[in-house]
Design a protein around this motif. Structure first.
Motif, PDB file in Angstrom:
ATOM      1  N   THR A  22       0.646  -1.156  -0.046  1.00 31.60           N
ATOM      2  CA  THR A  22       0.214   0.122   0.181  1.00 31.60           C
ATOM      3  C   THR A  22       0.839   1.304   0.023  1.00 31.60           C
ATOM      4  N   LEU A  23       2.031   1.076   0.514  1.00 36.76           N
ATOM      5  CA  LEU A  23       3.142   2.359   0.493  1.00 36.76           C
ATOM      6  C   LEU A  23       3.800   2.185  -0.723  1.00 36.76           C
ATOM      7  N   ASN A  24       4.231   3.353  -1.255  1.00 40.71           N
ATOM      8  CA  ASN A  24       4.923   3.573  -2.539  1.00 40.71           C
ATOM      9  C   ASN A  24       6.072   4.578  -2.017  1.00 40.71           C
ATOM     10  N   ALA A  25       6.866   4.822  -3.305  1.00 37.33           N
ATOM     11  CA  ALA A  25       7.942   5.639  -3.344  1.00 37.33           C
ATOM     12  C   ALA A  25       7.759   7.070  -2.802  1.00 37.33           C
ATOM     13  N   ASN A  26       6.571   7.460  -3.104  1.00 36.56           N
ATOM     14  CA  ASN A  26       6.046   8.789  -2.765  1.00 36.56           C
ATOM     15  C   ASN A  26       5.821   9.185  -1.175  1.00 36.56           C
ATOM     16  N   ASP A  27       5.544   7.897  -0.695  1.00 37.35           N
ATOM     17  CA  ASP A  27       5.410   8.180   0.720  1.00 37.35           C
ATOM     18  C   ASP A  27       6.562   8.363   1.695  1.00 37.35           C
TER      19      ASP A  27
END
Length: 90
Positions: A22-27
């Protein structure tokens, strides 16, 4: 050869579920802006942490108690570090 075939058989088995991240590089970590791999959903909002800052909080007795009283849900995706480790990497 056998080991490789066995790994593919296990991956292809219908009972094996693909992990949905659910988390990605933008988080980003709320403390240092590194990539966040942990999201804490709490009583008054959300906090996001990189591995370093999450572990720093959880390994400090006072901070740990505060975090435990705040958190309602934890999204922990530190497993990504192992899954995305290069083959043969240390």
């Amino acid at each position: 050869m056998y080991n490789n075939t066995m790994n593919n058989a296990v991956k292809d088995h219908p009972s094996v579920k693909t992990k949905q991240w659910t988390l990605n590089a933008n988080d980003r970590c709320d403390t240092c802006q590194a990539q966040a791999l942990i999201k804490i959903k709490g009583i008054s909002g959300e906090l996001m942490f990189c591995v370093h800052h999450y572990e720093k909080i959880m390994n400090n007795e006072e901070s740990y108690k505060k975090m435990m009283s705040f958190m309602l849900e934890v999204v922990d995706e530190r497993e990504k570090l192992i899954e995305n480790k290069p083959i043969g990497g240390i």
